[in-house]
Every structure is written in C-alpha cells, then in structure tokens.
Design a protein around this motif. Structure first.
Motif, PDB file in Angstrom:
ATOM      1  N   GLU A 128      75.507  27.121  62.683  1.00  0.00           N
ATOM      2  CA  GLU A 128      75.410  25.682  62.459  1.00  0.00           C
ATOM      3  C   GLU A 128      74.678  25.004  63.613  1.00  0.00           C
ATOM      4  N   GLY A 129      73.716  24.184  63.269  1.00  0.00           N
ATOM      5  CA  GLY A 129      73.027  23.383  64.276  1.00  0.00           C
ATOM      6  C   GLY A 129      71.848  24.049  64.949  1.00  0.00           C
ATOM      7  N   GLU A 130      71.616  25.332  64.709  1.00  0.00           N
ATOM      8  CA  GLU A 130      70.492  25.998  65.390  1.00  0.00           C
ATOM      9  C   GLU A 130      69.175  25.654  64.699  1.00  0.00           C
ATOM     10  N   CYS A 131      68.131  25.534  65.523  1.00  0.00           N
ATOM     11  CA  CYS A 131      66.808  25.171  65.014  1.00  0.00           C
ATOM     12  C   CYS A 131      65.768  26.189  65.450  1.00  0.00           C
ATOM     13  N   VAL A 132      64.696  26.242  64.684  1.00  0.00           N
ATOM     14  CA  VAL A 132      63.590  27.144  65.014  1.00  0.00           C
ATOM     15  C   VAL A 132      62.814  26.567  66.200  1.00  0.00           C
ATOM     16  N   THR A 133      62.570  27.396  67.196  1.00  0.00           N
ATOM     17  CA  THR A 133      61.795  26.957  68.366  1.00  0.00           C
ATOM     18  C   THR A 133      60.445  27.659  68.461  1.00  0.00           C
ATOM     19  N   SER A 134      60.354  28.852  67.905  1.00  0.00           N
ATOM     20  CA  SER A 134      59.099  29.609  68.019  1.00  0.00           C
ATOM     21  C   SER A 134      59.029  30.623  66.902  1.00  0.00           C
ATOM     22  N   ALA A 135      57.809  30.979  66.500  1.00  0.00           N
ATOM     23  CA  ALA A 135      57.640  31.965  65.426  1.00  0.00           C
ATOM     24  C   ALA A 135      56.365  32.772  65.654  1.00  0.00           C
ATOM     25  N   LEU A 136      56.404  34.029  65.190  1.00  0.00           N
ATOM     26  CA  LEU A 136      55.236  34.915  65.263  1.00  0.00           C
ATOM     27  C   LEU A 136      55.109  35.659  63.946  1.00  0.00           C
ATOM     28  N   CYS A 137      53.872  35.901  63.519  1.00  0.00           N
ATOM     29  CA  CYS A 137      53.596  36.769  62.372  1.00  0.00           C
ATOM     30  C   CYS A 137      52.913  38.025  62.899  1.00  0.00           C
ATOM     31  N   ILE A 138      53.634  39.149  62.847  1.00  0.00           N
ATOM     32  CA  ILE A 138      53.106  40.396  63.433  1.00  0.00           C
ATOM     33  C   ILE A 138      52.788  41.378  62.312  1.00  0.00           C
ATOM     34  N   PRO A 139      51.506  41.695  62.094  1.00  0.00           N
ATOM     35  CA  PRO A 139      51.163  42.718  61.092  1.00  0.00           C
ATOM     36  C   PRO A 139      51.485  44.114  61.616  1.00  0.00           C
ATOM     37  N   LEU A 140      52.106  44.934  60.774  1.00  0.00           N
ATOM     38  CA  LEU A 140      52.503  46.282  61.167  1.00  0.00           C
ATOM     39  C   LEU A 140      51.599  47.297  60.483  1.00  0.00           C
ATOM     40  N   LYS A 144      50.458  55.666  56.506  1.00  0.00           N
ATOM     41  CA  LYS A 144      49.835  56.566  55.524  1.00  0.00           C
ATOM     42  C   LYS A 144      48.430  56.949  55.961  1.00  0.00           C
ATOM     43  N   ARG A 145      48.072  58.190  55.712  1.00  0.00           N
ATOM     44  CA  ARG A 145      46.763  58.691  56.125  1.00  0.00           C
ATOM     45  C   ARG A 145      45.630  58.042  55.338  1.00  0.00           C
ATOM     46  N   SER A 146      45.924  57.685  54.097  1.00  0.00           N
ATOM     47  CA  SER A 146      44.868  57.139  53.242  1.00  0.00           C
ATOM     48  C   SER A 146      44.734  55.632  53.387  1.00  0.00           C
ATOM     49  N   SER A 147      45.316  55.082  54.426  1.00  0.00           N
ATOM     50  CA  SER A 147      45.291  53.624  54.594  1.00  0.00           C
ATOM     51  C   SER A 147      43.858  53.134  54.756  1.00  0.00           C
ATOM     52  N   THR A 148      43.599  51.962  54.158  1.00  0.00           N
ATOM     53  CA  THR A 148      42.243  51.392  54.207  1.00  0.00           C
ATOM     54  C   THR A 148      41.991  50.605  55.480  1.00  0.00           C
ATOM     55  N   GLY A 149      43.013  50.462  56.311  1.00  0.00           N
ATOM     56  CA  GLY A 149      42.832  49.682  57.525  1.00  0.00           C
ATOM     57  C   GLY A 149      43.560  48.363  57.484  1.00  0.00           C
ATOM     58  N   ARG A 150      44.090  47.997  56.288  1.00  0.00           N
ATOM     59  CA  ARG A 150      44.888  46.781  56.206  1.00  0.00           C
ATOM     60  C   ARG A 150      46.302  47.073  56.694  1.00  0.00           C
ATOM     61  N   PRO A 151      47.001  46.079  57.201  1.00  0.00           N
ATOM     62  CA  PRO A 151      48.381  46.318  57.633  1.00  0.00           C
ATOM     63  C   PRO A 151      49.281  46.624  56.448  1.00  0.00           C
ATOM     64  N   ASP A 152      50.342  47.374  56.706  1.00  0.00           N
ATOM     65  CA  ASP A 152      51.283  47.760  55.659  1.00  0.00           C
ATOM     66  C   ASP A 152      52.063  46.530  55.198  1.00  0.00           C
ATOM     67  N   TRP A 153      52.593  45.793  56.138  1.00  0.00           N
ATOM     68  CA  TRP A 153      53.320  44.554  55.834  1.00  0.00           C
ATOM     69  C   TRP A 153      53.346  43.707  57.094  1.00  0.00           C
ATOM     70  N   THR A 154      53.769  42.472  56.967  1.00  0.00           N
ATOM     71  CA  THR A 154      53.798  41.558  58.104  1.00  0.00           C
ATOM     72  C   THR A 154      55.231  41.113  58.352  1.00  0.00           C
ATOM     73  N   CYS A 155      55.660  41.245  59.581  1.00  0.00           N
ATOM     74  CA  CYS A 155      57.013  40.839  59.968  1.00  0.00           C
ATOM     75  C   CYS A 155      56.948  39.447  60.597  1.00  0.00           C
ATOM     76  N   ILE A 156      57.904  38.598  60.252  1.00  0.00           N
ATOM     77  CA  ILE A 156      57.976  37.265  60.860  1.00  0.00           C
ATOM     78  C   ILE A 156      59.113  37.279  61.872  1.00  0.00           C
ATOM     79  N   VAL A 157      58.790  36.963  63.119  1.00  0.00           N
ATOM     80  CA  VAL A 157      59.784  36.912  64.190  1.00  0.00           C
ATOM     81  C   VAL A 157      60.031  35.437  64.498  1.00  0.00           C
ATOM     82  N   VAL A 158      61.298  35.045  64.471  1.00  0.00           N
ATOM     83  CA  VAL A 158      61.637  33.639  64.674  1.00  0.00           C
ATOM     84  C   VAL A 158      62.677  33.529  65.784  1.00  0.00           C
ATOM     85  N   GLY A 159      62.430  32.605  66.737  1.00  0.00           N
ATOM     86  CA  GLY A 159      63.395  32.341  67.795  1.00  0.00           C
ATOM     87  C   GLY A 159      64.119  31.034  67.535  1.00  0.00           C
TER      88      GLY A 159
END
Length: 1393
Positions: A128-140, A144-159
């Motif tokens: 209760e009462g906590e607010c977002v102060t900072s955020a990052l979008c980190i592509p992971l 896989k060996r056959s990957s085209t070079g795009r990231p698998d997924w993107t993680c959102i880190v929130v402080g």
C-alpha cells in the motif's frame, strides 16, 4: 551530409495512455486538440492514428492555462523507458503503468509504418502506498542456435518507493520481486556486454545497478539472466499445470553503503577498471601517505560515480574481491492486485492451503542484508551546486552531468575532472551517440562482423553528446571532447529524450559477433506529434570544424598519399600534381606533414624532391611575412640545405678521381713515423690476424658501399640552429652515413679536400665528422686490410679534419690531454676490429705528432730572444703527455690484436663429439673489454678458447717450453709426463703453439702458466655444471688442476670448486645410494643428482681425485711461497671483477682429517658405482659422529670418529672391502683367457681407472679393518681367477702367510677335485683309486663350483702346491695333506708328459 532527425515510429493512441495515467485530464478534451472524429471509440486498439502526421507540432503563441500546459507536458511527470531494440516502451506514473509494443500498420495515406500500441496496462504496486520511481526495459538474448538476432523476450524492471525491485514480462506477469534495501529506489541502470574496441580496454561484465539514497546494489548480469529465464519458464509451466514449483537459482549481488556524501540523486556504474602503475602509486600516496605500500600488480576496481550535493560529484572505488557476492533466494512473488486470468490459473504455485496463510506470507518481509561501507575516494566539491542526472558515454571514458544551475558538465571518468561546461541548459536531458567509421566504400571485401573492426584494420569511433533543452525546445548535437556543435533542431518543449545506454543482455564475445540487431542509441519521444524520433550523425562531422578547412586539408593529404603510391610513367606530371596539392593545403602543420611524406617517398627521384621543396620554399617567401609560418619556412629551408648537401656529396663521389702516386712500404713507414723493423713487425702481426680472422661477411650484389638513398639520408640528419646533427640511429645506419661521406675518399676515388670543405660548409662539426670517419674505418676492417693505400687516405683525411676550426683548440691547457685526440683514442679502445683500430691509432699518432711539432715550431718562432722559455717547456711537456697516451694505446692494441688472433685460431684436434657448449662462438675482444674484465680477464678469455678447442693441458706446457728453457733452475711438475702425447698433438696444431708463445711473451704475468691452468680448470667445471652429462669436462678440469704448480692456488681453486659445484651433487648422490642400498639406476640418478648413472660414476671418480689433490696441496703448501700476482705495465689500469686466482688465494686452510673423511666416503661411493655393487648402504659404514661430519665446510673443524670402533661396524666394513676387491679382480680378469696380459685392465669410460686393490688396502687402514685380511683376499681372488703369476707377486705383501697358505690349500683342492672328479676320465679314475683315502675324502668334500677359472694348467697348480708347502710350517695340521697333494699333482702331470 549533415545531422538529421528521423521519425521511425508513431503512437497509435497516446491520449488513451495519458487518460489512464492522468484520469483528471480525461474530462476536458479540446475538440481541436487531436483532430479526431468524436464518433470513434477511445478504445486502445483504435486504428485512427493517421491524423497524427497532420498535427501541427508548433505550440500556440498565446499562453495557455495551467490545465492546458499539463495536458501537453504530462510526459515530463512520467517514468519512461524504451527498449534499445524498440520492442517495448513503458510509461508509468505512481502505481500505474502502460506497456506499449510496436506493430506494423497502414496509415491513412496507405503507407506501412510502425506504431506503438498498448499491450498491457494496470497497477504495479503490491504494498500500500508504494509508487514507481524508475523503470527499465531489458531485451534478453535468445539461447536458440537458429535465432535471427532478435531478442527472445523483454523484461521490465521496476523500482518502487518501498525499496522493492520487481521484474515483469511484456504481459505484465510478475516474475520475481527483491527487497534489497528498505529505502526508496532512486534509479535503475543496466550495462550489457560490448566487444572491447582494442586489447587495452577491460572487458566489462553485465550488471543491473540499483541506486538507493545511501547505497548501490549491483546484480550480476549472468545471474540475473539465468534467474529471469528460470522464472519465466516456471510461469509458463505453472500456467499450464497449476502445481509445479521449481526453485530458481539465487541472485548474486553486491551492496555498497555510500558514505561521506550528503544526498545522491543519480549514479553511473563505470565498471571494472585497472589503474596504471603511476596512478596506482599516486592513489596509494594520497590515501596512505609517504610510506604507503603497493602491490606488484595494480588491483582491479569497480568505479561508481554519483551526483547530488556535498560533493556535487562523488567518485567511489570498490576493490574486486574485497567482499563476497550476497546470494538472495528468489521467492516466486505473487501480486494480489493483478487480476489477470494467468494469475488466477497459477494461484497454487507455492502450495498455499488457505487465504489466511497466504496473507501471512505476504506480510512477512524478507531479510535485508547490511551494506558493505564504501567511502567516497574524491569528488568535485561545490556546496551550492546540486547534481540532477549523470549519463555515461558508450565507451565509459566520459560522463555528462546536469545540475540545478542550468549547466551541462563533461567529466573525464578516469581522471575525475571536469573538462568542459555548457551554459544555459536548465532541466536539460542528455544522451550519447557513438558512430563507427564506415569503411565499406573503401573496402570491397565484406567487413568483419565486429562493429569496431574489419579486414583492413580497426575503424575509428566518434562520440557525440546530445543535449535536449526543454525550456528552449531545442535538440543539440556536440562533438566531444572539445569539438563544435554539429547539429541543432527545434523539436518542441514537451519532449522526452531517452538514452538506454545498454543493448541486449545475455550475449558474450562469441554470440555478440553474429548478432547485429538494430538498436537505437537515442530516441526523442514527442507527445505533441505522437512520434518517436532518432538522430543520425555522419562520422565525418567528428573530423571537421566550422569551416571544414582542416577536413579539406586531410582530404588533400590522403590524395597525396595515394598519388605517391601510384606508378606513373610520366614523373613530370606527377611532380606538377604534387606541387599543386601541397600548395593547396592551408594549414602549416598539415603542409609540413605533406612535405615529410613526399620526402619519405621511395618512388620519387632526387630532382623531383628538390624541385618540389624549392617550389614550396619560393611560394612561402613570396607570401606576406605575417601570414607565413616561421616553423614551416625553417623546415623547408633545412630540408633544402640537406638536399643540396646530398647533391654535392653525390657529385663528388661520382667524379672519376684517382690518386696517381705509387705507394711503397717506405712511404708507409715515413707516413706512420716507424722504422723498417717496426713496420715489418706491424705487417707480420696484421698478416697473421688476417689469416686467422676468417669471419666472412655476407654481401649482396646491390649492397654497395658509399651509396645512400636520399630518403634515408634525410632520415639520418637534422638541422638545429644552423648546426647539422645526426639523429639517434643504429650503428649500422651510422656506418652507412659515414660510408656515403668517406668511403670513396678512403679508396682514393674521390677528392678528400673537396669532401672535407663541402661537409664543413654544410655545418657538420669536425667532431661529428671524425666520429663518422672512424665508424667507417673500424667497421670495414676486411676491405681496409686488403688495401694498404687506404692508410694514406686516412692520414690525409685526418690531417684535414684536425686543421678545421674548433677541432683542436689552440688555447687548451698544454699540460692536459687534447679532447680531439682523446675522442679518437676512445673510438679505438671501444672497437672490436683490432686490426683497423691498430692502423688508425698509428695514423692518429703520426698526425698528432706532426701537428704538435708544427705548433711547437710556431710558438718557438714567436718567442723573442731573452724572453722566458717556459712556453717551449710547456709545449714539450704537453707533447710528451699526449705521446705517452698514444704509445700506451698502441701497446694495448697490439696486445689485443695478438690475443684476438690467438682466439680466432683453430686446431685440428677436435674429437668427433663436440658439445653444443663448445660450439658457441667466442665474443670479440676490444681494449675496453680487457680493461673492464679485471686482472683475470685476459686469462679468462684464453681459457674460454682452450675449452672451445678442447686442448690438452700439455699443449699449454708445450708452448711454454721456451720460457722454461730460459729458467732451467725453476722446477716444473710433470715436464716429462705425456711427452709422447704432446708430440702427437703437435702435428695437428699448426700455428697455434707459435701464437700461444707470442701471447705468453706479450702477457708474461696475465698468462703465467699457473694462472692459465687455474682459469681453464674453472672454465671447464663451470661448463660441466651447465651440462653434467659431459663428464669429460670435469675430467679435463681435474687435469688442469693437477697441472697447477703452486699449492696455494691449487688448494684454493679446488676448495672453491668443491663448495660451488660439487658438494650439493655429492651429498645428493650419497643420500640416494644410501636410500636404495645399491648402485642406483639411471632414472633415479637423473632425478636426484641431475645426471646419468655413467656420468655419476665419472663424477665420483673425479671428486675423489679432487679431494686427494686437496690433501696433497695442504701438505706441500707450507714449503711453497704464496705467488705474487703482477700485471703488465700496459694493463695496470684494469678494473673489474676480482680474478679467480686472487679468490683462490683468499681461501682458508682446509681441515685435513675432514677432507680425508670425505675422501673415504667418496672412495666407497665410487666403488659402489664403478662395480655396480648391491646391498651396500654407504652411510651404514660410519657411526653417528662420522655421519654428522659429512658435507660440512672443509675448512671447519668437526668432531670425527676416534679410538676403537664398534666391532659390528668393522665387520660390515670388512665385508664391503672384500666385496670391492672381488669385484675389482673380476672386472680385471674375468676375460683373460682371450686377452693379452698387457690388456688386463678394463678402462673406465673417462680417464684411467684406479688401482682398486691398493685403494682397498688404504681404505682398510682408515676404516680400522685388518689390511692383511684384504691382501689375503686379494691373493685368493687372483688364484681363483687363475692369474697365478700376479698372485705370486701379491703374496709378498701378505704378513700372515700361514693363514694364507691354508686358504690357498683349499683352492688347490678345488682345482684337483675339478680335474679328477668332474672331468670323469678313465685315467683320472685310476689315479683317484691310487690316492690315499684321507686325500680322496678331502677332495670329494671340495666344491669346484666356487672356482672362477677351472681351466688352469696342472703345471701351474703344481707351482701353487709348492708355494703352499713353502708357506706352511711343518708342524701345521695340514702340512701332511699338502705333501699328499704334491704327489697327486705330480701323478696327474705324468700322463700328459
């Protein structure tokens, strides 16, 4: 091509996101704000975004109310983050967040474009009462060996303000939550892997850094990557089955408590850095003071920079390894307020049974680890300035900081200083752009995958700082560090500048090379136009300034470089084009660089270079004085002078000039001021030197002396204040320059006078010319010795140089040495070409005497009659002083020449086996080397030569016989020894004895025979120590040691050999043999002693010889005086290490009984190895006193065994000695049936063998064993092996002959038993029947198998029986038996007659 700002993405419905985040703005929507159709729904999936392109980006001129301002500037109040791969954008405010994902859609105009659409929205707060102060979008990265070079997924880190850091998927699913500190999260920053630009750059690890008000937490990137993947997989499994619970791996993190700083607003984690040694020492001094200690290798540190207040900027350094990473167990977090269906399906993850238990778990906070204190190392203290943000450059070297004064400050991260400041940027937002030079246009091949390099070498990288000033609505691009502004754009006052500062997480140095995803370094989000823009900066803007003159000049320089590389048939056209190019260049420094590259070209002929330089010079002179750069003008003038000098010298060398005057020996004698006898002696010495000095120099066809390319000539010389100097160049280059000037003159093919005049007028000093002349003369020895006429040319050249101004100063003190001639003497002293040095010294002496006489005559003519004649006296004293120095040098050079001739001579006595140590070439000698080699330097060099040739010590004595003949009364050891061997050697020695004798005459003290033998002895043992397998070296060393006549020297050198090289190996051999109890095998010998078993046998034999020599020398040293070590008059000034002989004479007296004690042990060891004896432990033959005395210093007094020995020891010793005697006799006589008696002794592998029976008797004396027992055993063994004639001789040494007779009687019986019983002949049986019964019984009891030689003639046995009768007394019990034996032997011998 200039900077440009490019739109690459649009927002589909940004207003809907604003309405969700700012509900109070939803009520009043101006009808003309977005030109939208009111009939259309405000659903987030609405596609009506085409009108955004037509929206006017300009703000209305009139001032709006507060609500209107907030509606346009709402993005400034949000937390905003964009993935660097443009896969996801997060906009958050307080508890709410909107996740936007890109989609390809058609605009109203039918053009396909990328649009950001809302993918998820909701509340993120758990507490209760906590607010977002900072955020990052980190592509992971994908695994896989056959990957085209795009990231698998993107993680959102929130402080959050609660201190929690939570991690979400793109769909808003909470993966994990961590409470690492209970204070609010201020800032989240990430660093991903980058390929280092060059080897000097430290490779940085991936990490996520979290800033709290008084702490920094860094989570290891690899640990985070694995945990996030595991959590995501678990979410997928839990959604499918609802009951799986797999514990993910723990997170590794470090937590630093930042101290000594008031407030922190933002931070930058620079990464691991390594200090240079200087910075390391500077830092240690600042922290620890004057006495601070430092480690050998600079420590690796993690650097953190914070901005805030007091200090405004703080620098922190955390030593790597100073604290262990903390492990946080990842609890799968559940957010109760997120009501997605996915979470409802996964409610049973942790197996909670009831809602009450679930709430209890949620309320229980995890344990927070304490922070490791980290004090601020230093900062930028500015009490009034408060930092607002910091942004680190892509290459981690620079950082930009904003503050509340509206300044942007550029920091040098490594040095911790501000290097630039921009004013007037209040509330500025900053970012960086790094541009890699594009080389594809120049390189046809496919470039390397590495972003910082290609097949043609590394690309250059430029960094630009991007500053967005919202108060002015302007975006600026600046070239760093001190570059100009290269771009500016009006973008509006409500934008947000996004600079992630990272790329894809989870890559490494291998995978990152094959991954080239499109990432945006910097983005500008414009909420008014609803667009996302990026900035393109061409690389060349980093090279140019406002007017681009420098860039144009660089272009001309490149064009010039390309022109110089091309092969053109017409040199005139090339010359014209080059002139045009160099005249077009504006900047003087660039013009100088261009001229340098022209003069360094190998393609252009001399005429081109001269014309181009002259043209440039004329152009500069015609310009106004104010606009001409003085440095460039001087540079051109100097190069022009050098070109003119080159032309003059080349012309002189090309003239057809020959000396017509014939040159005779008489002329040479007059020139060198020598009489006929001295000249003949000099010529004979040089002839011998030429014959022996057979080193051949490899010469190529195009390697012409006296020819030097103009490019090389210009590289060697430089002007400094109108004086021409030679640059620091190698010896070969120095000789090449000297040859260009003087080689033709020395051959008489060029005018000496003209050359000297030309060089002097060019500004070359006489001292420099003398140095060049001598370098040529001394290096071209072979050519000079073949052409005596060059001596005359050298004399002429030296006379001309000496007459130049400032060569010989007429005012110098007449009682001191002339620096001019001292320079020449120094060159001769240092030269290793002794023949050329001796000739040049004679020439120098002659010229010096001639000039001194002229000066004396001049002074004498000026002296007025009746005046003080002191001047004349001074003159003669000065002449005498300089002359003495010349005479001393001539004597030294002559000695050195003779010695060098000897060392170059080779005999034909080399054995087929030559060690690699003997194959190493001897260094060449010079007077300087001999003067610095100490008193023993001369003998040491000869000893090295003797070792190389492997001459016998007799050769040295042979060459010295004439000296012995001069002193017939002086006794010499071993004069007649080995004379036959010497005469054989003499046939193959050639001129070596004569050369040795000549060397003895030149160095009567330094090469005195004892001194020479001492150095040879030491040289051989030193070389043996390098390769102990070469046992012959040690044997040869002992031979030289025996030849040393003076017992004092012999004692000292033997003691030094023992202590330095032998005692360690000797003790190792002792302990090894005592451990194995027998003669050790080859492998063990190599392991413990460092040599093979055969080499160890020889080693022990030589050690025994050395110990015996030590004892003999100790006895005879009292009768001989200590030698006086003299030095030849010419070599009194020698300095350097103390000689071996002097060291030997400083040794203490040995303790004779201790050496004797070691000698006994050595004899035992030698016997064990020599005869491969078994079941013998050498140390078991000695009591505790004896064992303790071994391997101690031979000069010390030790407690040795005395008095009666324990009978058990005596018994063991006796058994050993008898075993040695048996083995020695067996080794000598086991094969005597086929051998001639003269070849009985079997030689050892090295040198002559010992007289083992005599040695055994001698050992028996020292070991308190009855000597008679050993002698009797020796006699018995001789008869046993059938060597009766030697046995009869040995009987004479035996004292107790009665016991011996009894032993021999048994041996006789064994022989008869073999003859009668074992041959089984008819005559034998008949004879046996006739013998007395007692004798038959006795013979049958004998065992002939003990006999080593059964084929002894019966007549010889008869002699033995008679000998036994002689030795036995008549009253002896076996006397009768012996008489029966005589009859039996006679009876046996009758049939054979």
């Amino acid at each position: 091509m200039a900077c440009s700002i490019v739109q690459f993405c649009y927002f589909q419905d940004l207003q809907a996101a604003r309405d969700f985040l700012f509900p109070h703005l939803r009520e009043e929507i101006p009808s003309g704000a977005l030109r939208r159709d009111p009939s259309k729904s405000t659903d987030w999936e609405d596609d009506g975004w085409g009108a955004w392109e037509e929206t006017e980006p300009q703000e209305p001129e009139e001032e709006g109310n507060t609500c209107k301002t907030q509606k346009t500037s709402w993005l400034q109040d949000c937390v905003l983050s964009l993935s660097p791969t443009n896969d996801l954008m997060v906009i958050a405010r307080e508890q709410k967040a909107v996740f936007l994902v890109p989609k390809w859609k058609y605009s109203d105009k039918g053009k396909e474009e990328m649009q950001f659409a809302v993918g998820w929205s909701g509340s993120l707060n758990v507490e209760e009462g906590e607010c977002v102060t900072s955020a990052l979008c980190i592509p992971l990265a994908s695994q896989k060996r056959s990957s085209t070079g795009r990231p698998d997924w993107t993680c959102i880190v929130v402080g959050f303000t609660s201190g929690y850091v939570r991690f979400y998927t793109e769909n808003g699913v909470l993966l994990l939550a961590q409470l690492l500190n209970e204070d609010p999260v201020l800032q989240l920053k990430c660093r991903t892997y980058e390929i280092p630009r060059h080897p000097g750059v430290t490779e940085q690890n991936e990490e996520l850094s979290i800033l709290y008000p008084a702490a920094i937490v860094t989570i290891d990137g690899f640990s985070l990557f694995q945990s996030l993947r595991a959590c995501r997989n678990q979410v997928a499994k839990a959604a499918a089955s609802g009951n799986e619970n797999i514990q993910p791996p723990p997170l590794a993190y470090k937590k630093w408590g930042l101290q000594d700083i008031d407030t922190i607003i933002d931070h930058a984690s620079v990464g691991i850095m390594t200090l240079s040694p200087f910075d390391q020492m500077k830092t240690a001094s600042n922290i620890g003071g004057f006495n601070a200690a430092i480690k050998n290798s600079p420590p690796a540190m993690s650097q953190y920079i914070t901005v805030g207040s007091n200090p405004f900027t703080g620098f922190f350094y955390a030593l790597e390894g100073s604290t262990q990473p903390l492990l946080s167990h990842v609890a799968l977090a559940v957010a109760s307020k997120l009501t997605s269906a996915l979470f409802n399906a996964a409610s049973g993850w942790l197996g909670w049974k009831s809602k009450h238990e679930e709430e209890a778990v949620q309320k229980q906070k995890p344990k927070v680890e304490p922070a490791t204190p980290l004090a601020v190392r230093f900062g930028l203290p500015d009490s009034r300035r408060h930092g607002e943000s910091i942004c680190l450059s892509p290459c981690n070297t620079l950082a930009a900081v904003t503050d509340d004064f509206g300044r942007v400050i550029l920091l040098d991260v490594a040095r911790g200083i501000a290097i630039r400041m921009w004013k007037g940027y209040r509330d500025a937002q900053i970012g960086w752009i790094q541009i890699v030079e594009d080389l594809h246009e120049r390189v046809p091949e496919k470039a390397d995958f590495s972003p910082f390099g290609n097949s043609q070498g590394p690309s250059r990288v430029a960094q630009f700082l991007v500053i967005y000033a919202p108060r002015r609505g302007i975006l600026e691009v600046w070239s760093t560090q001190q570059g100009p502004r290269v771009g500016a754009f009006n973008v509006g006052k409500h934008c947000r500048l996004l600079y992630p500062g990272y790329k894809i997480m989870g890559l490494n140095n291998v995978t990152s090379q094959s991954w080239q995803p499109q990432t945006y370094q910097i983005c500008l989000v414009d909420p008014v136009s609803g667009s996302v823009k990026t900035v393109n900066v061409p690389f060349h803007l980093a090279l140019s300034d406002k007017k681009s003159e420098r860039a144009k000049d660089m272009h001309l320089v490149k064009k010039l470089a390309a022109l110089l590389k091309t092969k053109s048939p017409s040199l005139d056209l090339v010359e014209t084009e080059i002139k045009e190019l160099i005249l077009d260049i504006k900047y003087p420094a660039t013009k100088k660089q261009a001229l340098e590259s022209i003069l360094a070209s190998e393609r252009l002929p001399f005429s081109c270079l001269r014309n181009i330089t002259q043209t440039l010079m004329d152009t500069l002179k015609n310009q106004e004085l104010e606009s001409v750069d003085e440095g460039l003008l001087q540079f051109c003038a100097n190069k022009l002078k050098l070109l003119q000098l080159y032309e003059s010298v080349s012309q002189l060398n090309s003239l057809d000039f020959h000396l017509d005057t014939p040159f005779s020996d008489n002329d040479l004698a007059v020139l060198l001021r020598l009489d006929e006898k001295e000249l003949l002696k000099l010529q004979a010495l040089l002839e011998k030197y030429k014959q022996e000095n057979t080193r051949t120099n490899v010469r190529f066809s195009d390697d012409k002396d006296g020819v030097l390319p103009v490019k090389t000539f210009l590289e060697y010389l430089e002007y400094e204040k109108d004086v021409l100097n030679v640059k620091k160049i190698s010896e070969e280059e120095y000789v090449a320059l000297g040859s260009f000037f003087f080689w033709k003159c020395l051959h008489g093919e060029s005018s000496t006078e003209d050359m000297c005049h030309t060089l002097e007028s060019a500004g070359l000093s006489p001292q420099l010319l003398l140095s060049l002349l001598l370098s040529v003369w001394l290096s071209k020895e072979k050519d000079i010795l073949d052409k005596p006429q060059s001596v005359c040319c050298l004399h002429t050249m030296l006379s001309l140089l000496s007459k130049m101004k400032v060569a010989i100063d007429e005012t110098w003190d007449s009682q001191s040495v002339s620096p001019w001639w001292q320079q020449m003497r120094t060159a001769c002293i240092q030269s290793e070409n002794n023949g050329a040095a001796l000739l040049s010294a004679h020439v120098g002496h002659s010229v010096a005497a001639q000039i001194s006489n002229n000066m004396t005559e001049k002074k004498f003519s000026q002296t007025v009659l009746g005046a003080d004649s002191e001047a004349l006296t001074d003159s003669w004293e000065a002449l005498s002083l300089d002359t003495e120095y010349w005479k001393l040098l001539l004597k030294q050079l002559e000695d050195c020449l003779i010695l060098q001739t000897l060392l170059h001579s080779k005999g034909n006595t080399q054995t087929s086996k030559v060690s690699s140590l003997q194959a190493e070439p001897l260094p060449r000698l010079s007077v300087k080397k001999l003067l610095e080699g100490g008193k023993g330097g001369i003998a040491d060099s000869v000893a090295k030569w003797i070792f190389k040739q492997d001459f016998s010590p007799e050769v040295l004595k042979l060459a010295n016989e004439e000296r012995d003949a001069e002193n017939p009364d002086e006794p010499r050891e071993g004069v007649n020894r080995g004379f036959l061997e010497v005469s054989e050697v003499e046939m193959d020695l050639g001129a070596i004895p004569d050369l040795l004798h000549l060397a003895y005459e030149q160095f009567p003290c330094s090469l005195e025979l004892d001194v020479l033998h001492t150095h040879c002895c030491w040289e051989y043992v030193v070389q043996w120590n390098k390769d102990p397998e070469e046992a012959r070296f040690f044997v040869r060393s002992i031979e030289h040691l025996k030849h040393i006549f003076n017992a004092h020297v012999q004692n000292g050198i033997a003691l030094m050999m023992w202590n330095t090289f032998l005692v360690k190996r000797f003790s190792a051999a002792t302990y090894l043999m005592d451990k194995v109890g027998k003669s050790p095998k080859d492998r063990l010998c190599r392991r413990d002693v460092g040599m093979s078993d055969t080499a160890m046998t020889s080693f022990l034999g030589s050690c025994l010889d050395l110990l015996q020599i030590l004892m003999e020398a100790d006895v005879s040293r009292d009768e001989i005086q200590v030698p006086v070590l003299d030095t030849e008059d010419a070599w009194l000034s020698v300095e350097g290490p103390i000689s071996i002989v002097e060291l030997a004479l400083e040794q203490k007296h040995i303790h004779y009984p201790l050496v004797e004690h070691h000698s006994i042990l050595c004899s035992i060891l030698y016997a064990v190895m020599r005869f491969s004896l078994k079941t013998v432990k050498p140390l078991s033959l000695f009591d505790s006193k004896g064992k303790n005395a071994f391997f101690k210093d031979l000069t010390s007094i030790q407690l040795l065994p005395s008095g009666e020995m324990d009978p058990n020891f005596i018994s063991i010793r006796q058994q050993f000695l008898l075993k040695v005697v048996s083995a020695a006799v067996q080794a000598q006589h086991s094969a005597t049936k086929v051998k001639d008696p003269t070849e009985e002794a079997t030689p050892t592998p090295f040198g002559k063998d010992q007289d083992w029976p005599a040695l055994a008797v001698d050992l028996a004396h020292h070991l308190q064993v009855s000597e008679d027992v050993v002698r009797r055993h020796y006699v018995g063994e001789l008869y046993n092996y059938g060597v009766d004639h030697l046995g009869e001789e040995a009987i004479l040494q035996v004292h107790d002959k009665e016991v011996l007779a009894s032993q021999l009687l048994v041996l006789t019986g064994q022989r008869l038993a073999h003859a009668l019983l074992h041959t089984q002949t008819k005559e034998g049986m008949e004879l046996l029947a006739r013998l007395p019964p007692t004798l038959c019984t006795w013979l049958k009891a004998m065992d002939p198998q003990d006999l080593q030689n059964t084929e002894v003639p019966i007549a010889t046995t008869a002699k033995l029986v008679n000998k036994v009768i002689e030795l036995l007394p008549e009253k002896h019990g076996q006397y009768g038996l012996a008489l029966h034996l005589i009859e039996a032997v006679e009876a046996i011998s009758l049939p054979s007659l």
